[in-house]
Design an enzyme around this catalytic site. Structure first.
Site, PDB file in Angstrom:
ATOM      1  CD  GLU A 274      11.522  14.420 -33.374  1.00  0.00           C
ATOM      2  OE1 GLU A 274      12.366  14.027 -32.542  1.00  0.00           O
ATOM      3  OE2 GLU A 274      10.829  15.441 -33.218  1.00  0.00           O
ATOM      4  CB  SER A 315      11.442  18.558 -30.200  1.00  0.00           C
ATOM      5  OG  SER A 315      11.614  17.242 -30.658  1.00  0.00           O
ATOM      6  CG  HIS A 430       9.208  11.782 -31.303  1.00  0.00           C
ATOM      7  ND1 HIS A 430       8.740  10.962 -30.294  1.00  0.00           N
ATOM      8  CD2 HIS A 430       9.765  12.848 -30.698  1.00  0.00           C
ATOM      9  CE1 HIS A 430       9.010  11.518 -29.124  1.00  0.00           C
ATOM     10  NE2 HIS A 430       9.634  12.662 -29.336  1.00  0.00           N
ATOM     11  CG  ASP A 484      14.276  17.600 -33.562  1.00  0.00           C
ATOM     12  OD1 ASP A 484      14.949  16.711 -34.116  1.00  0.00           O
ATOM     13  OD2 ASP A 484      13.306  17.342 -32.815  1.00  0.00           O
ATOM     14  CG  HIS A 485      16.623  16.056 -30.804  1.00  0.00           C
ATOM     15  ND1 HIS A 485      16.558  14.684 -30.911  1.00  0.00           N
ATOM     16  CD2 HIS A 485      15.340  16.476 -30.622  1.00  0.00           C
ATOM     17  CE1 HIS A 485      15.309  14.282 -30.791  1.00  0.00           C
ATOM     18  NE2 HIS A 485      14.533  15.351 -30.627  1.00  0.00           N
TER      19      HIS A 485
END
Length: 613
Positions: A274, A315, A430, A484-485
């Site tokens: 994440e 995500s 996150h 994911d990013h």
């Protein structure tokens, strides 16, 4: 002037002044950005934005003006109270939307639109995303903006006494005003109604965003969110776009590709990290900002791809790019439409056909952003989420922390039949960066909290790998590590910045035959699955939006999207483009016009493909 003849104009002006005040709130809240604007730019925010303010004032005036028209025909009716209550409701609603937008803009880099609607099914997770928001300040601003609306309404639209005289003229007057609304609503008498590009005026994307009328933007986004059949990104004739994209994937035949595995059918463990931005990854040059000693060690034990970019900034979009090699959409997401994800290729589909058993692990709620429907369409044998853990382990606002999740994975893999395909999606890095260990880096600012959350996940990953290396399945396992990013921190990157999208991608594990290798080809998340499948001798034609990163003959490029814009990167540099203003945001000196055309063609055809799904 306090008479019924000016009531329409007074009411209309109330909304315009209210929207001007809301713009001032936005600029003051984001003073670190707005202070960098010149006085001319600030004034243009209000001047160019006025057209959209007038447009939405027109929308809000439809019902009050209709009631005034009814009043003209039936003078005995009391319509002022309904108008007042109607206006109060929308003042409060718009003040609430404006306040929410103030903080969301920090996190997402674009003005509030229909995007948050896809998260309403999981309000706990949506609230966790804003865990760092200054709640008391925002509540105060909400009350202050609401008060501004009430004061404007009272000052500009006082009680009006309707006499019996001149009823015919008031009927004509009311009909004229009601009919007139079509002009401000359309933004003028031009052929095409107003849209966002009409208020964009600057090369500074923040200034353009500040000029937008927020409720107008939300309404417009809601009306356009279910793209049915019209592609808003038609830059070329389809034949030209097809030719340009075909050039990107035209690859000369390579006699022999490097083989990096010493196992014919290894287990595949895909760990999705994440928000792991390259800016905090040591092996990607983070320097003193590094928070990833264990990830760096894993890179040395395998192959590091050091020029990889996320396809999007959310995500659920990253999952589709990583697992289906499918391009990301801008203001929507294919995950929102399960009937479309049914037609996507998926790594699990390919491996399942080869006898792999599959599991997907996530410590939060899989219903978030409709992810569960995508995974079910992918055909995973088991989905493990927050609800498969004991309540005592809910020590994070999202669900369970990463060390708890990874301990569960380790436990289950002891009993898993081989070959297996296991996907793990971490969450502790996150927002709100809630971690269960002492801070590694000192400081209470948001950037430091983010770095500490990455360090914690890295620590949990290191503990997991050390234990996994003692298991018999490790030597027959390929481990894929990718984010994911990216993330705006450190540096608080603008929404379009390439540095925000650069992420780690590592192939490691016991099945890897090569160590301490670095591949510098420019690539994207969409290139990962075909790269892995080629090593497994599983060549699939369904992955048309991807290339093999281990093939030296493939083109060096990465394409990503942000909110209604795209970025396109090659070894010559990066260019980012605003699809609304139809303007380049930033461009490196060596970027050619052809590179910009490639990006436009990719945007056009990938969205056309999305519509056709």
């Amino acid at each position: 002037m306090n008479n019924k003849w000016f009531l329409h104009a007074r009411y209309f002006l109330t909304w315009i002044f209210f929207f001007i005040g809301a713009k001032a709130f936005f600029l003051l809240y984001h003073f670190s950005r707005s202070s960098k604007l010149s006085g001319t730019e600030v004034s243009k925010i209000f001047i160019y934005g006025l057209r959209m303010d007038i447009s939405f004032a027109g929308y809000l005036s439809i019902i009050p003006f209709l009631l005034l028209l009814v009043k003209a025909f039936f003078p005995q009716l009391n319509i002022l109270k309904p108008i007042k209550y109607y206006t109060w409701f929308f003042i409060v609603l718009i003040a609430l939307l404006t306040t929410v937008d103030l903080e969301l803009y920090n996190a997402w880099g674009f003005r509030l639109d229909a995007t948050p609607l896809q998260y309403l099914a999981t309000p706990t997770e949506m609230a966790a995303s804003s865990g760092n928001a200054p709640v008391l300040l925002l509540v105060g601003l909400f009350l202050l903006l609401s008060l501004l609306g009430f004061v404007l309404l009272r000052k500009l639209v006082p009680a009006i006494i309707f006499g019996a005289k001149s009823q015919l003229f008031f009927i004509i007057w009311s009909v004229w005003w009601f009919a007139f609304l079509i002009v401000p609503i359309r933004g003028g008498l031009q052929h095409i109604p107003i849209n966002q590009s009409d208020v964009y005026f600057s090369d500074n994307i923040f200034a353009n965003h500040a000029a937008v009328n927020l409720p107008w933007n939300v309404m417009y986004s809601l009306s356009k969110r279910n793209y049915e059949n019209q592609n808003p990104y038609e830059y070329f004739p389809d034949s030209t776009a097809q030719r340009l994209v075909s050039e990107l994937y035209k690859t000369p035949k390579t006699t022999a590709l490097p083989k990096v595995l010493h196992k014919q059918q290894p287990n595949v463990l895909f760990i999705i990290l994440e928000s792991y931005t390259a800016k905090v990854v040591g092996c990607l040059g983070a320097g003193e900002l590094s928070a990833t000693p264990n990830l760096d060690k894993l890179a040395q034990e395998g192959i590091l791809f050091n020029n990889i970019y996320a396809s999007g900034d959310r995500s659920e979009k990253g999952l589709v790019a990583l697992l289906s090699s499918y391009p990301v959409q801008t203001t929507t997401s294919i995950v929102k439409t399960p009937r479309k994800t049914e037609h996507l290729p998926h790594l699990n589909h390919v491996l399942e056909a080869q006898g792999y058993r599959s599991r997907f692990y996530y410590g939060g709620e899989l219903a978030f952003a409709n992810i569960k429907s995508y995974l079910l369409n992918a055909g995973y044998d088991h989905l493990i989420s927050k609800f498969d853990f004991e309540a005592k382990d809910y020590n994070s606002k999202w669900g369970v922390h990463d060390h708890v999740l990874l301990q569960r994975v380790l436990q289950d893999l002891k009993e898993e039949k081989q070959p297996f395909f296991t996907t793990v999606f971490t969450l502790s890095s996150h927002e709100p960066y809630d971690v269960p260990m002492p801070a590694k880096f000192k400081g209470a600012d948001e950037t430091t909290r983010f770095r500490n959350s990455v360090y914690y996940t890295d620590y949990a990953l290191g503990q997991f790998v050390e234990a996994a290396k003692k298991e018999p399945w490790w030597q027959n396992t390929l481990v894929i590590l990718a984010a994911d990013h990216g993330h705006r921190f450190p540096g608080d990157d603008p929404n379009d910045a390439p540095s925000k999208f650069r992420i780690p991608f590592i192939l490691t594990g016991g099945a890897i035959a090569m160590q301490n290798q670095v591949i510098s080809k420019v690539g994207s998340q969409t290139d990962i699955v075909p790269t892995v499948l080629a090593q497994l001798n599983l060549h699939e034609a369904n992955y048309q939006w991807s290339k093999n990163l281990l093939d030296p003959q493939t083109q060096d490029f990465a394409f990503y999207v942000f909110n209604d814009g795209f970025g396109y990167i090659t070894p010559q540099g990066a260019v980012t483009f605003d699809n609304v203003a139809k303007k380049i945001i930033r461009k490196d000196a060596q970027v050619s016009p052809k590179q910009i055309d490639y990006g436009k063609a990719y945007m056009q055809l990938s969205f056309k493909d999305f519509l056709a799904k």
